[in-house]
Scaffold this motif. Structure first.
Motif, PDB file in Angstrom:
ATOM      1  N   ALA A  52     -51.158 -70.363 -57.122  1.00  0.00           N
ATOM      2  CA  ALA A  52     -51.182 -69.054 -57.229  1.00  0.00           C
ATOM      3  C   ALA A  52     -51.890 -68.330 -58.169  1.00  0.00           C
ATOM      4  O   ALA A  52     -52.636 -67.496 -57.957  1.00  0.00           O
ATOM      5  CB  ALA A  52     -49.806 -68.496 -56.632  1.00  0.00           C
ATOM      6  N   THR A  53     -51.372 -68.686 -59.416  1.00  0.00           N
ATOM      7  CA  THR A  53     -52.038 -68.089 -60.767  1.00  0.00           C
ATOM      8  C   THR A  53     -53.710 -68.586 -60.862  1.00  0.00           C
ATOM      9  O   THR A  53     -54.478 -67.805 -61.153  1.00  0.00           O
ATOM     10  CB  THR A  53     -51.381 -68.825 -61.900  1.00  0.00           C
ATOM     11  N   ALA A  54     -53.916 -69.743 -60.522  1.00  0.00           N
ATOM     12  CA  ALA A  54     -55.333 -70.121 -60.423  1.00  0.00           C
ATOM     13  C   ALA A  54     -56.245 -69.399 -59.225  1.00  0.00           C
ATOM     14  O   ALA A  54     -57.275 -68.930 -59.739  1.00  0.00           O
ATOM     15  CB  ALA A  54     -55.769 -71.499 -59.974  1.00  0.00           C
ATOM     16  N   VAL A  55     -55.429 -69.066 -58.099  1.00  0.00           N
ATOM     17  CA  VAL A  55     -56.360 -68.245 -57.176  1.00  0.00           C
ATOM     18  C   VAL A  55     -56.584 -66.870 -57.753  1.00  0.00           C
ATOM     19  O   VAL A  55     -57.598 -66.256 -57.344  1.00  0.00           O
ATOM     20  CB  VAL A  55     -55.367 -68.593 -55.696  1.00  0.00           C
ATOM     21  N   GLY A  56     -55.454 -66.335 -58.152  1.00  0.00           N
ATOM     22  CA  GLY A  56     -55.502 -64.806 -58.768  1.00  0.00           C
ATOM     23  C   GLY A  56     -56.530 -64.678 -59.910  1.00  0.00           C
ATOM     24  O   GLY A  56     -57.323 -63.871 -59.930  1.00  0.00           O
ATOM     25  N   ALA A  57     -56.656 -65.911 -60.708  1.00  0.00           N
ATOM     26  CA  ALA A  57     -57.658 -65.686 -61.765  1.00  0.00           C
ATOM     27  C   ALA A  57     -59.012 -65.865 -61.353  1.00  0.00           C
ATOM     28  O   ALA A  57     -59.910 -65.253 -61.861  1.00  0.00           O
ATOM     29  CB  ALA A  57     -57.225 -66.965 -62.928  1.00  0.00           C
ATOM     30  N   CYS A  58     -59.198 -66.859 -60.412  1.00  0.00           N
ATOM     31  CA  CYS A  58     -60.481 -66.964 -59.649  1.00  0.00           C
ATOM     32  C   CYS A  58     -60.968 -65.906 -59.150  1.00  0.00           C
ATOM     33  O   CYS A  58     -62.120 -65.361 -59.129  1.00  0.00           O
ATOM     34  CB  CYS A  58     -60.497 -68.326 -58.955  1.00  0.00           C
ATOM     35  N   VAL A  59     -60.187 -65.268 -58.044  1.00  0.00           N
ATOM     36  CA  VAL A  59     -60.841 -64.051 -57.607  1.00  0.00           C
ATOM     37  C   VAL A  59     -60.779 -62.970 -58.370  1.00  0.00           C
ATOM     38  O   VAL A  59     -61.752 -62.063 -58.402  1.00  0.00           O
ATOM     39  CB  VAL A  59     -59.449 -63.533 -56.452  1.00  0.00           C
ATOM     40  N   GLY A  60     -60.033 -62.752 -59.385  1.00  0.00           N
ATOM     41  CA  GLY A  60     -60.315 -61.500 -60.531  1.00  0.00           C
ATOM     42  C   GLY A  60     -61.331 -61.827 -61.377  1.00  0.00           C
ATOM     43  O   GLY A  60     -62.060 -60.926 -61.715  1.00  0.00           O
ATOM     44  N   TRP A  61     -61.638 -62.806 -61.464  1.00  0.00           N
ATOM     45  CA  TRP A  61     -63.261 -63.286 -62.473  1.00  0.00           C
ATOM     46  C   TRP A  61     -64.195 -62.954 -61.575  1.00  0.00           C
ATOM     47  O   TRP A  61     -65.248 -62.430 -62.236  1.00  0.00           O
ATOM     48  CB  TRP A  61     -62.886 -64.902 -62.682  1.00  0.00           C
ATOM     49  N   GLU A  62     -64.154 -63.475 -60.427  1.00  0.00           N
ATOM     50  CA  GLU A  62     -65.453 -63.137 -59.361  1.00  0.00           C
ATOM     51  C   GLU A  62     -65.630 -61.763 -59.279  1.00  0.00           C
ATOM     52  O   GLU A  62     -66.746 -61.340 -59.015  1.00  0.00           O
ATOM     53  CB  GLU A  62     -65.192 -64.126 -58.064  1.00  0.00           C
ATOM     54  N   ASN A  63     -64.665 -60.857 -59.030  1.00  0.00           N
ATOM     55  CA  ASN A  63     -64.898 -59.625 -58.477  1.00  0.00           C
ATOM     56  C   ASN A  63     -64.674 -58.525 -59.881  1.00  0.00           C
ATOM     57  O   ASN A  63     -65.227 -57.467 -59.781  1.00  0.00           O
ATOM     58  CB  ASN A  63     -63.587 -59.224 -57.569  1.00  0.00           C
ATOM     59  N   LEU A  66     -63.484 -60.674 -66.775  1.00  0.00           N
ATOM     60  CA  LEU A  66     -62.246 -61.039 -67.740  1.00  0.00           C
ATOM     61  C   LEU A  66     -61.053 -60.652 -67.442  1.00  0.00           C
ATOM     62  O   LEU A  66     -59.957 -61.138 -67.421  1.00  0.00           O
ATOM     63  CB  LEU A  66     -62.617 -61.304 -69.239  1.00  0.00           C
ATOM     64  N   VAL A  67     -61.121 -59.202 -67.575  1.00  0.00           N
ATOM     65  CA  VAL A  67     -59.950 -58.332 -67.284  1.00  0.00           C
ATOM     66  C   VAL A  67     -59.217 -58.585 -65.946  1.00  0.00           C
ATOM     67  O   VAL A  67     -58.021 -58.696 -65.853  1.00  0.00           O
ATOM     68  CB  VAL A  67     -60.054 -56.895 -67.601  1.00  0.00           C
ATOM     69  N   GLY A  68     -59.998 -58.710 -64.961  1.00  0.00           N
ATOM     70  CA  GLY A  68     -59.699 -58.884 -63.680  1.00  0.00           C
ATOM     71  C   GLY A  68     -58.934 -60.431 -63.553  1.00  0.00           C
ATOM     72  O   GLY A  68     -58.002 -60.517 -62.895  1.00  0.00           O
ATOM     73  N   ALA A  69     -59.555 -61.354 -64.251  1.00  0.00           N
ATOM     74  CA  ALA A  69     -58.984 -62.734 -64.155  1.00  0.00           C
ATOM     75  C   ALA A  69     -57.628 -62.566 -64.732  1.00  0.00           C
ATOM     76  O   ALA A  69     -56.806 -63.390 -64.234  1.00  0.00           O
ATOM     77  CB  ALA A  69     -59.936 -63.470 -64.878  1.00  0.00           C
ATOM     78  N   LEU A  70     -57.372 -61.825 -65.707  1.00  0.00           N
ATOM     79  CA  LEU A  70     -56.155 -61.867 -66.583  1.00  0.00           C
ATOM     80  C   LEU A  70     -55.056 -61.089 -65.525  1.00  0.00           C
ATOM     81  O   LEU A  70     -54.010 -61.537 -65.561  1.00  0.00           O
ATOM     82  CB  LEU A  70     -56.175 -61.233 -67.898  1.00  0.00           C
ATOM     83  N   ALA A  71     -55.704 -59.981 -65.143  1.00  0.00           N
ATOM     84  CA  ALA A  71     -54.541 -59.034 -64.388  1.00  0.00           C
ATOM     85  C   ALA A  71     -54.044 -59.969 -63.065  1.00  0.00           C
ATOM     86  O   ALA A  71     -52.934 -59.988 -62.745  1.00  0.00           O
ATOM     87  CB  ALA A  71     -55.108 -57.961 -63.974  1.00  0.00           C
ATOM     88  N   LEU A  72     -55.167 -60.171 -62.344  1.00  0.00           N
ATOM     89  CA  LEU A  72     -54.814 -61.025 -60.870  1.00  0.00           C
ATOM     90  C   LEU A  72     -54.251 -62.547 -61.438  1.00  0.00           C
ATOM     91  O   LEU A  72     -53.619 -62.755 -60.496  1.00  0.00           O
ATOM     92  CB  LEU A  72     -56.086 -61.114 -60.228  1.00  0.00           C
ATOM     93  N   GLY A  73     -54.421 -62.958 -62.329  1.00  0.00           N
ATOM     94  CA  GLY A  73     -53.890 -64.319 -62.672  1.00  0.00           C
ATOM     95  C   GLY A  73     -52.352 -64.083 -63.095  1.00  0.00           C
ATOM     96  O   GLY A  73     -51.501 -64.716 -62.431  1.00  0.00           O
ATOM     97  N   PHE A  74     -52.087 -63.017 -63.641  1.00  0.00           N
ATOM     98  CA  PHE A  74     -50.577 -62.597 -64.088  1.00  0.00           C
ATOM     99  C   PHE A  74     -49.701 -62.087 -62.453  1.00  0.00           C
ATOM    100  O   PHE A  74     -48.803 -62.731 -62.305  1.00  0.00           O
ATOM    101  CB  PHE A  74     -50.436 -61.339 -64.785  1.00  0.00           C
ATOM    102  N   VAL A  75     -50.676 -61.442 -61.473  1.00  0.00           N
ATOM    103  CA  VAL A  75     -50.031 -61.264 -60.256  1.00  0.00           C
ATOM    104  C   VAL A  75     -49.996 -62.450 -59.446  1.00  0.00           C
ATOM    105  O   VAL A  75     -48.895 -62.419 -59.057  1.00  0.00           O
ATOM    106  CB  VAL A  75     -51.043 -60.356 -59.451  1.00  0.00           C
TER     107      VAL A  75
END
Length: 94
Positions: A52-63, A66-75
């Motif tokens: 779940a963390t990896a998927v969140g970070a990947c989606v955050g990074w693509e969209n 870096l900030v999205g990757a950190l935020a969605l990785g935490f989510v």
């Protein structure tokens, strides 16, 4: 008569020793099964949380970069925590 009492005492001691042995073997098997179940639960929780963390970070990074990757990785970490324990997820839903 004393011979019967002595034999009965020895017989009773043997039965008690056998019962203790059976109890010890059953307890050992139960402990081994509990260990395996605990290891499976730990492996399940770790794999779900990491995924779940990896998927969140990947989606955050693509969209969002870096900030999205950190935020969605935490989510993803939080969501993975809920998904790793279905009973907690059901309690939150109901």
């Amino acid at each position: 008569m004393p011979m019967e009492v002595a034999c009965h005492g020895v017989y009773t001691q043997n039965i008690e020793a056998l019962e203790r042995l059976i109890f010890a073997v059953a307890e050992e098997k139960q402990t081994a099964i509990r260990r395996v179940v605990s290891l499976v639960r730990i492996a399940w929780a770790v794999s779900i949380i990491m995924t779940a963390t990896a998927v969140g970070a990947c989606v955050g990074w693509e969209n969002h970069g870096l900030v999205g990757a950190l935020a969605l990785g935490f989510v993803g970490l939080v969501v993975g925590g809920f998904l790793s324990s279905p009973s907690v997820l059901l309690q939150v839903i109901t």
